[in-house]
Design an enzyme around this catalytic site. Sequence first.
Site, PDB file in Angstrom:
ATOM      1  N   LYS A 134      48.698 -36.260 110.136  1.00  0.00           N
ATOM      2  CA  LYS A 134      48.909 -37.974 109.902  1.00  0.00           C
ATOM      3  C   LYS A 134      47.650 -38.386 109.155  1.00  0.00           C
ATOM      4  O   LYS A 134      47.636 -39.232 108.468  1.00  0.00           O
ATOM      5  CB  LYS A 134      48.786 -38.414 111.146  1.00  0.00           C
ATOM      6  CG  LYS A 134      48.501 -39.853 111.497  1.00  0.00           C
ATOM      7  CD  LYS A 134      48.476 -40.406 112.822  1.00  0.00           C
ATOM      8  CE  LYS A 134      48.391 -41.896 112.725  1.00  0.00           C
ATOM      9  NZ  LYS A 134      48.416 -42.395 114.338  1.00  0.00           N
ATOM     10  N   HIS A 269      88.681 -18.923  97.845  1.00  0.00           N
ATOM     11  CA  HIS A 269      88.391 -20.298  97.997  1.00  0.00           C
ATOM     12  C   HIS A 269      88.551 -20.863  99.307  1.00  0.00           C
ATOM     13  O   HIS A 269      89.130 -21.782  99.836  1.00  0.00           O
ATOM     14  CB  HIS A 269      89.023 -21.092  97.156  1.00  0.00           C
ATOM     15  CG  HIS A 269      88.692 -21.019  95.504  1.00  0.00           C
ATOM     16  ND1 HIS A 269      87.762 -20.654  95.004  1.00  0.00           N
ATOM     17  CD2 HIS A 269      89.777 -20.658  94.580  1.00  0.00           C
ATOM     18  CE1 HIS A 269      87.828 -20.321  93.779  1.00  0.00           C
ATOM     19  NE2 HIS A 269      89.080 -20.318  93.464  1.00  0.00           N
ATOM     20  N   GLU A 321      85.777  -9.778  94.594  1.00  0.00           N
ATOM     21  CA  GLU A 321      84.215 -10.180  94.195  1.00  0.00           C
ATOM     22  C   GLU A 321      83.503  -9.379  95.561  1.00  0.00           C
ATOM     23  O   GLU A 321      82.216  -9.013  95.406  1.00  0.00           O
ATOM     24  CB  GLU A 321      84.022 -11.532  94.698  1.00  0.00           C
ATOM     25  CG  GLU A 321      84.445 -12.402  93.661  1.00  0.00           C
ATOM     26  CD  GLU A 321      83.279 -12.452  92.560  1.00  0.00           C
ATOM     27  OE1 GLU A 321      82.309 -12.190  92.402  1.00  0.00           O
ATOM     28  OE2 GLU A 321      83.750 -13.028  91.395  1.00  0.00           O
TER      29      GLU A 321
END
Length: 510
Positions: A134, A269, A321
Amino acid sequence: MSTAFISVYDKTGIVELARALSQARIDIISTGGTARLLKNAHIPVQEVSDVTGFPELLGGRVKTLHAKIHAGILYKRDEAQHLKEVAELGIPQIQYVIVNFYPFTTAIKKELSTEEILDFIDIGGCTLARSAAKNYPHVTVVVDPTDYSEVIHQVQTMGSTSLVLRKKLAFKAFNLTSYYDSQIARFFQEKFHIRQFPPESSIPLYDYSPLRYGENPHQHAALYGDFWNYFQQLQGKDLSYNNILDIDAAVRTLLEFPAERAVAAIFKHTSPCGVGMGNTVTDAYLKAFETDRESPFGGVIAINKPLDYSLARLLSEIFVEVVIAPEYEDEGLKLLQKKKNLRLIQVCLEKLPFPRFVIRSLFGNSYLLQEPDTILLDQDKIEVVSLRKPTQEEINKCMFGLKVVKHARSNAVVFSDSDKTLAIGSGQASRVDAVRIAIEKARREGISLEGSAIASDAFFPFPDGLELAAAAGASVVIQPGGSVRDKEVIDTANNHNMAMLFTHIRHFLH
């Protein structure tokens, strides 16, 4: 004289930092084990009780929560009244606060009682960090040992730290205390079985892993959390944002099926291309692959049993992939490793916990949270609404399709046999279009839908989709029901001698 307050649980590098501060003529106040460590290293240290004139209380639970300490941190160096009070009361001028916290997040992973875990909730350290952060215009707060070297360098070369560094360190302190408290709140919610969403909430993000980019190269992205506690990458390029989404979707689908059977799920996807179940992983994969031979190109393939040479040989013939398996047999692994860019992931399926929340961000600082769709369907509550009752084989077909359709993007339908998908239509604005796409895919692949089941993630709003499914050969349909036109849809099923089941549970996935 400037003063540094040092009290750390993790003492990595603290002796070096304290020595550098002491050599810069900065007094040091410390507590407990930290003070003993620094004294043993021959670094001058004041005990906090000597500064406050008050002993540590309750076995050390209360030691730094004192006005002299926090006033020494919080006073404004450019305000006359503050300077006057500090001088009159003999308050130390604390310019550096170096703290870290009890390892609460480590404690909750151990076999400890609730009382023992509560002892790991840090109070003093968090309060000191917040006070110092602070007052960052005047005070340097350090909560991360990796920042010690930069602080040492600036103190040695400039005599103090720069405002730029203090701003950065103040952010880190508030970020850490926020994360720390969110972990405590999460523990209380789980321990006390508090299910409702609180009026305010924070999600603890930890174990940051940068990603190359997000869904597209121009988007920054990162992975947080304990993902790598359950997944291990054996080879291949780094996982992308899209890879991780597909891995998550495929593995969630695997977990729908009994562990004793081999199951393969092919995703692209975040949508299923095909799912198969068999006695071997090769059998399961071939069933999944037959559903759609084109879409798996560049996709993700997940299996729930060890990957053997037979399946590795098939996978080596196509471009994918990511491959995910709980284990890889040596010969199969060696064959797949010849494809250097292929990402091979090992997953610990039996320990994989479901997420607590599904989170989506909105405009501004807004978020949607919901529980994951993990409801278990009670087959005794499935309602037969058609005149013809389904055979047990038809029920088996329905249940297989239902387990897959809940993981396909809405609107979605799945034509299935009892051990494999036959055709999938998903992500459509109208349900009838999802049916059309699934039928066209089956036609393209030369797959007969005669005697198949069709599972729908939500009700059929009109009879048109069911008309198409019946014409394609489906003999049974499973859906939630609940449309204002349910009677028309049921009449259509009866007209085609189809069996129809209502689950009364919707599975939208947006």
